[in-house]
Design a protein around this motif. Structure first.
Motif, mmCIF file in Angstrom:
data_model
loop_
_atom_site.group_PDB
_atom_site.id
_atom_site.type_symbol
_atom_site.label_atom_id
_atom_site.label_comp_id
_atom_site.label_asym_id
_atom_site.label_seq_id
_atom_site.Cartn_x
_atom_site.Cartn_y
_atom_site.Cartn_z
ATOM 1 N N MET A 122 0.852 -1.161 0.000
ATOM 2 C CA MET A 122 0.000 0.000 0.000
ATOM 3 C C MET A 122 0.906 1.234 0.000
ATOM 4 O O MET A 122 1.781 1.380 0.848
ATOM 5 N N THR A 123 0.669 2.159 -0.921
ATOM 6 C CA THR A 123 1.520 3.337 -1.004
ATOM 7 C C THR A 123 0.933 4.550 -0.302
ATOM 8 O O THR A 123 1.652 5.443 0.089
ATOM 9 N N GLY A 124 -0.363 4.607 -0.161
ATOM 10 C CA GLY A 124 -1.012 5.755 0.473
ATOM 11 C C GLY A 124 -1.028 5.617 1.982
ATOM 12 O O GLY A 124 -0.483 4.673 2.551
ATOM 13 N N PRO A 125 -1.672 6.564 2.631
ATOM 14 C CA PRO A 125 -1.748 6.516 4.096
ATOM 15 C C PRO A 125 -2.646 5.382 4.571
ATOM 16 O O PRO A 125 -3.557 4.965 3.872
ATOM 17 N N SER A 126 -2.378 4.881 5.765
ATOM 18 C CA SER A 126 -3.222 3.854 6.369
ATOM 19 C C SER A 126 -4.461 4.468 6.977
ATOM 20 O O SER A 126 -5.488 3.821 7.089
ATOM 21 N N VAL A 127 -4.336 5.726 7.420
ATOM 22 C CA VAL A 127 -5.432 6.402 8.106
ATOM 23 C C VAL A 127 -5.593 7.795 7.509
ATOM 24 O O VAL A 127 -4.615 8.519 7.333
ATOM 25 N N SER A 128 -6.827 8.158 7.204
ATOM 26 C CA SER A 128 -7.150 9.525 6.786
ATOM 27 C C SER A 128 -8.044 10.133 7.853
ATOM 28 O O SER A 128 -9.088 9.591 8.177
ATOM 29 N N LEU A 129 -7.613 11.269 8.385
ATOM 30 C CA LEU A 129 -8.398 11.991 9.379
ATOM 31 C C LEU A 129 -9.047 13.172 8.674
ATOM 32 O O LEU A 129 -8.348 14.016 8.107
ATOM 33 N N ILE A 130 -10.359 13.231 8.688
ATOM 34 C CA ILE A 130 -11.087 14.297 8.011
ATOM 35 C C ILE A 130 -11.574 15.273 9.069
ATOM 36 O O ILE A 130 -12.342 14.914 9.958
ATOM 37 N N ILE A 131 -11.107 16.517 8.961
ATOM 38 C CA ILE A 131 -11.381 17.541 9.956
ATOM 39 C C ILE A 131 -12.180 18.670 9.314
ATOM 40 O O ILE A 131 -11.653 19.374 8.445
ATOM 41 N N PRO A 132 -13.433 18.861 9.697
ATOM 42 C CA PRO A 132 -14.179 20.021 9.182
ATOM 43 C C PRO A 132 -13.689 21.281 9.887
ATOM 44 O O PRO A 132 -13.348 21.248 11.072
ATOM 45 N N ALA A 133 -13.630 22.387 9.139
ATOM 46 C CA ALA A 133 -13.131 23.631 9.728
ATOM 47 C C ALA A 133 -13.943 24.827 9.241
ATOM 48 O O ALA A 133 -14.250 24.931 8.060
ATOM 49 N N ILE A 191 -3.954 14.155 7.086
ATOM 50 C CA ILE A 191 -4.965 15.014 7.690
ATOM 51 C C ILE A 191 -5.646 15.749 6.547
ATOM 52 O O ILE A 191 -4.974 16.435 5.763
ATOM 53 N N ARG A 192 -6.942 15.595 6.431
ATOM 54 C CA ARG A 192 -7.710 16.294 5.401
ATOM 55 C C ARG A 192 -8.564 17.345 6.076
ATOM 56 O O ARG A 192 -9.496 17.012 6.798
ATOM 57 N N ILE A 193 -8.221 18.596 5.845
ATOM 58 C CA ILE A 193 -8.993 19.709 6.379
ATOM 59 C C ILE A 193 -10.022 20.104 5.327
ATOM 60 O O ILE A 193 -9.668 20.395 4.182
ATOM 61 N N VAL A 194 -11.280 20.110 5.701
ATOM 62 C CA VAL A 194 -12.348 20.551 4.808
ATOM 63 C C VAL A 194 -12.793 21.911 5.322
ATOM 64 O O VAL A 194 -13.482 22.012 6.326
#
Length: 70
Positions: A1-12, A37-40
């Motif tokens: 797997m090349t991508g992240p194991s965990v994606s954290l989605i943070i609304p802002a 970390i995905r900031i929306v």
């Protein structure tokens, strides 16, 4: 797997002062794991986008900008 194991989605919405401490805590909690970390951002009126751009230099951060409601 090349991508992240965990994606954290943070609304802002106008969360600029809280993002740096949040990223530090996430990094500490995720130490040794591949993550992102995905900031929306919901069109913040503060400098959330600028803070995210700066944090992206140090953390695996991706920013998505929401559209203005119609």
């Amino acid at each position: 797997m090349t991508g992240p194991s965990v994606s954290l989605i943070i609304p802002a919405l106008n969360e600029a002062p809280n993002l740096s401490p949040l990223c530090r805590r996430i990094a500490a909690a995720m130490a040794g794991r591949k993550y992102e970390i995905r900031i929306v951002d919901a069109n913040s009126q503060d400098n959330t986008q600028a803070v995210c751009a700066e944090l992206a230099k140090s953390y695996p951060l991706v920013v998505s900008i929401g559209e203005q409601p119609k």
